[in-house]
Every structure is written in structure tokens, then in C-alpha cells.
Write a protein that holds these residues in place. Structure first.
Motif, PDB file in Angstrom:
ATOM      1  N   ARG A   1      -4.496   6.171  -1.179  1.00 41.00           N
ATOM      2  CA  ARG A   1      -5.839   6.450  -0.653  1.00 41.00           C
ATOM      3  C   ARG A   1      -5.769   7.190   0.668  1.00 41.00           C
ATOM      4  N   ARG A   2      -4.556   7.299   1.193  1.00 36.23           N
ATOM      5  CA  ARG A   2      -4.392   8.051   2.431  1.00 36.23           C
ATOM      6  C   ARG A   2      -3.101   8.841   2.435  1.00 36.23           C
ATOM      7  N   ALA A   3      -3.054   9.775   3.397  1.00 36.09           N
ATOM      8  CA  ALA A   3      -1.895  10.671   3.463  1.00 36.09           C
ATOM      9  C   ALA A   3      -1.548  10.942   4.914  1.00 36.09           C
ATOM     10  N   LEU A   4      -0.252  11.172   5.141  1.00 33.77           N
ATOM     11  CA  LEU A   4       0.266  11.495   6.477  1.00 33.77           C
ATOM     12  C   LEU A   4       1.022  12.815   6.312  1.00 33.77           C
TER      13      LEU A   4
ATOM     14  N   SER B   1     -11.494  14.847  -1.958  1.00 34.08           N
ATOM     15  CA  SER B   1     -11.440  13.771  -2.958  1.00 34.08           C
ATOM     16  C   SER B   1     -11.660  12.397  -2.327  1.00 34.08           C
ATOM     17  N   GLY B   2     -11.903  12.381  -0.999  1.00 34.98           N
ATOM     18  CA  GLY B   2     -12.236  11.118  -0.333  1.00 34.98           C
ATOM     19  C   GLY B   2     -11.068  10.415   0.319  1.00 34.98           C
ATOM     20  N   MET B   3      -9.905  11.051   0.347  1.00 36.00           N
ATOM     21  CA  MET B   3      -8.748  10.407   0.989  1.00 36.00           C
ATOM     22  C   MET B   3      -8.821  10.549   2.504  1.00 36.00           C
ATOM     23  N   ASP B   4      -8.205   9.598   3.206  1.00 34.75           N
ATOM     24  CA  ASP B   4      -8.019   9.710   4.656  1.00 34.75           C
ATOM     25  C   ASP B   4      -6.719  10.479   4.880  1.00 34.75           C
ATOM     26  N   VAL B   5      -6.762  11.458   5.769  1.00 37.08           N
ATOM     27  CA  VAL B   5      -5.557  12.251   6.028  1.00 37.08           C
ATOM     28  C   VAL B   5      -5.324  12.326   7.545  1.00 37.08           C
ATOM     29  N   ILE B   6      -4.108  11.959   7.958  1.00 36.25           N
ATOM     30  CA  ILE B   6      -3.718  12.096   9.353  1.00 36.25           C
ATOM     31  C   ILE B   6      -2.428  12.906   9.426  1.00 36.25           C
ATOM     32  N   SER B   7      -2.109  13.379  10.628  1.00 38.09           N
ATOM     33  CA  SER B   7      -0.845  14.095  10.804  1.00 38.09           C
ATOM     34  C   SER B   7       0.079  13.266  11.694  1.00 38.09           C
ATOM     35  N   GLU B   8       1.319  13.715  11.806  1.00 41.66           N
ATOM     36  CA  GLU B   8       2.281  13.017  12.664  1.00 41.66           C
ATOM     37  C   GLU B   8       1.815  13.015  14.115  1.00 41.66           C
ATOM     38  N   GLU B   9       0.994  13.985  14.484  1.00 38.50           N
ATOM     39  CA  GLU B   9       0.523  14.047  15.877  1.00 38.50           C
ATOM     40  C   GLU B   9      -0.505  12.962  16.183  1.00 38.50           C
ATOM     41  N   ASP B  10      -1.135  12.416  15.152  1.00 37.70           N
ATOM     42  CA  ASP B  10      -2.101  11.325  15.348  1.00 37.70           C
ATOM     43  C   ASP B  10      -1.394  10.002  15.666  1.00 37.70           C
ATOM     44  N   LEU B  11      -0.091   9.942  15.494  1.00 33.89           N
ATOM     45  CA  LEU B  11       0.636   8.691  15.728  1.00 33.89           C
ATOM     46  C   LEU B  11       1.037   8.543  17.174  1.00 33.89           C
ATOM     47  N   LYS B  12       0.865   9.625  17.984  1.00 33.14           N
ATOM     48  CA  LYS B  12       1.344   9.589  19.377  1.00 33.14           C
ATOM     49  C   LYS B  12       0.297   9.010  20.308  1.00 33.14           C
TER      50      LYS B  12
ATOM     51  N   SER C   1      10.662  13.022  11.314  1.00 32.62           N
ATOM     52  CA  SER C   1       9.942  12.463  12.464  1.00 32.62           C
ATOM     53  C   SER C   1      10.225  10.967  12.564  1.00 32.62           C
ATOM     54  N   GLN C   2      10.842  10.574  13.659  1.00 28.29           N
ATOM     55  CA  GLN C   2      11.108   9.143  13.857  1.00 28.29           C
ATOM     56  C   GLN C   2       9.791   8.389  14.024  1.00 28.29           C
ATOM     57  N   ASP C   3       8.784   9.026  14.637  1.00 29.71           N
ATOM     58  CA  ASP C   3       7.465   8.386  14.777  1.00 29.71           C
ATOM     59  C   ASP C   3       6.894   8.019  13.409  1.00 29.71           C
ATOM     60  N   VAL C   4       7.076   8.936  12.445  1.00 30.90           N
ATOM     61  CA  VAL C   4       6.553   8.684  11.091  1.00 30.90           C
ATOM     62  C   VAL C   4       7.313   7.521  10.443  1.00 30.90           C
ATOM     63  N   LEU C   5       8.631   7.553  10.548  1.00 31.03           N
ATOM     64  CA  LEU C   5       9.437   6.488   9.933  1.00 31.03           C
ATOM     65  C   LEU C   5       9.109   5.130  10.553  1.00 31.03           C
ATOM     66  N   ASP C   6       8.953   5.115  11.881  1.00 30.41           N
ATOM     67  CA  ASP C   6       8.615   3.858  12.569  1.00 30.41           C
ATOM     68  C   ASP C   6       7.239   3.359  12.140  1.00 30.41           C
ATOM     69  N   TYR C   7       6.298   4.281  12.023  1.00 31.02           N
ATOM     70  CA  TYR C   7       4.928   3.919  11.627  1.00 31.02           C
ATOM     71  C   TYR C   7       4.916   3.294  10.221  1.00 31.02           C
ATOM     72  N   LEU C   8       5.630   3.927   9.295  1.00 33.17           N
ATOM     73  CA  LEU C   8       5.657   3.420   7.916  1.00 33.17           C
ATOM     74  C   LEU C   8       6.242   2.013   7.871  1.00 33.17           C
TER      75      LEU C   8
ATOM     76  N   GLU D   1       0.843  -1.204   0.000  1.00 36.26           N
ATOM     77  CA  GLU D   1       0.000   0.000   0.000  1.00 36.26           C
ATOM     78  C   GLU D   1       0.874   1.249   0.000  1.00 36.26           C
ATOM     79  N   THR D   2       0.507   2.203  -0.832  1.00 38.54           N
ATOM     80  CA  THR D   2       1.225   3.477  -0.882  1.00 38.54           C
ATOM     81  C   THR D   2       0.523   4.507  -0.005  1.00 38.54           C
ATOM     82  N   ILE D   3       1.287   5.465   0.477  1.00 43.31           N
ATOM     83  CA  ILE D   3       0.718   6.545   1.294  1.00 43.31           C
ATOM     84  C   ILE D   3       1.499   7.826   0.984  1.00 43.31           C
ATOM     85  N   LEU D   4       0.768   8.909   0.734  1.00 50.09           N
ATOM     86  CA  LEU D   4       1.427  10.199   0.541  1.00 50.09           C
ATOM     87  C   LEU D   4       1.986  10.644   1.881  1.00 50.09           C
ATOM     88  N   VAL D   5       3.206  11.160   1.896  1.00 48.25           N
ATOM     89  CA  VAL D   5       3.791  11.657   3.142  1.00 48.25           C
ATOM     90  C   VAL D   5       4.451  13.005   2.871  1.00 48.25           C
ATOM     91  N   SER D   6       4.217  13.971   3.753  1.00 49.10           N
ATOM     92  CA  SER D   6       4.904  15.264   3.637  1.00 49.10           C
ATOM     93  C   SER D   6       6.407  15.011   3.604  1.00 49.10           C
TER      94      SER D   6
END
Ligand code: SF4
Length: 159
Positions: A112-115, A148-159, A34-41, A12-17
Motif C-alpha cells: 500500500r506504500r512505496a519508498l 492508484s491511492g498508494m502512499d509514496v515517499i522518497s529516501e529524503e523523507d527519512l532524514k 541507502s543506509q537510511d532506507v535499510l535502517d528504516y525498513l 507489512e510489505t512496501i515497494l522499494v526502489s
């Protein structure tokens, strides 16, 4: 030499800032790795598609800081809000161009989603800046991706 292990992916692909991935794409020429982002991916086995809407719009790096004078990204898309640079230049059109380019990349890469990076006038997910003040709202790219119907979260949602 030992064999390198191939990381497991879900496909699965995900757009990331891009700045969250460590690229120096921010208005001040820095990153927000963000290490949280890298760990999550890695944990989720996601394939990141790095995007910087402001660079995709053709803006230079570094560039002037931009914030909302009124409204947020949704308001700008509706023709009501105003994003302005620190020099007082109206930035709505160029920021909307970056949002459209980002959506196009999402389509091309089947995301279909973005971080995205919290607080940015392009990428903010829960809040943005009006002048120096943090207010509830979304960035201009985030607004277009949500529309456009994508799910979008931020790095703060990973904490
Ligand atoms: S536009 Fe988004 S990806 Fe680019 S530097 Fe700003 S927050 Fe990061």
C-alpha cells in the motif's frame, strides 16, 4: 554455531526502489544503496519488495540517461509531457510500461506504500530533472502509484 535471530516484521510489505537496496540497477550500472532506507525498513519491521521500473519495462542496464523535456510523470500519464533519452528518443511508452509493471507487482504483493529514489524520471517523488535542471514534480511510476491511492515517499523523507 549460535542460532540466528529472526528479524521482527510487522508483516507489512512496501515497494522499494531496487537501487536504494544496493542493487546495481541504475542507468549507469551503479546502485544508490541507502543506509537510511535499510535502517528504516528494519526499524519499522517492513518487508521490502524490490522493484526497478526501468528494468521491468525491458530496458538494459546500463542504459541511456533519461530526463523530462517537458512536464513530469503526471503530465506524461495525461498525454502532455515528454520523457526523452540523452540521444533524443521519446521514452514515454516504455517508461509507462515500467510503471504498469510496478503497479502490478504492488498489487500482487499487497503493497500500500512505496519508498522510491528521489529525482529519477521513474521513481522521483518530489522532484525530477528537466534537462540538467531540478524541478518540482514526480516520476512516471510514482505518478501511477499515487493515482492508484498508494502512499509514496522518497529516501529524503527519512532524514
Ligand atoms: S528506475 Fe527507479 S529503481 Fe530503477 S534504477 Fe532508476 S531510480 Fe532506481
Amino acid at each position: 554455531m549460535g542460532k540466528e535471530e529472526t528479524p521482527k516484521t510487522s508483516g507489512e510489505t512496501i515497494l522499494v526502489s531496487a537501487c536504494l537496496l544496493g542493487l546495481p540497477t541504475r542507468y549507469d550500472g551503479k546502485s544508490k544503496r541507502s543506509q537510511d532506507v535499510l535502517d528504516y525498513l528494519q526499524r519499522e519491521g517492513l518487508t521490502p519488495i524490490p522493484v526497478c521500473p526501468e528494468q521491468l519495462a525491458g530496458m538494459t542496464t546500463p542504459r541511456d540517461k533519461t530526463f523530462f523535456q517537458s512536464g513530469d510523470g503526471r503530465a506524461v500519464l495525461a498525454g502532455k509531457g515528454a520523457a526523452v533519452s540523452e540521444k533524443g528518443r521519446l521514452m514515454n511508452v516504455i517508461f509507462c510500461r515500467g510503471a504498469k509493471m510496478t503497479l502490478e507487482i504492488a498489487r500482487l504483493s499487497d503493497c500500500r506504500r512505496a519508498l522510491l529514489k528521489e529525482g529519477s524520471p521513474s521513481c522521483g517523488v518530489h522532484r525530477v530533472y528537466q534537462g540538467e535542471n531540478k524541478v518540482a514534480g514526480v516520476g512516471i511510476t510514482t505518478a501511477l502509484l499515487l493515482n492508484s491511492g498508494m502512499d509514496v515517499i522518497s529516501e529524503e523523507d527519512l532524514k
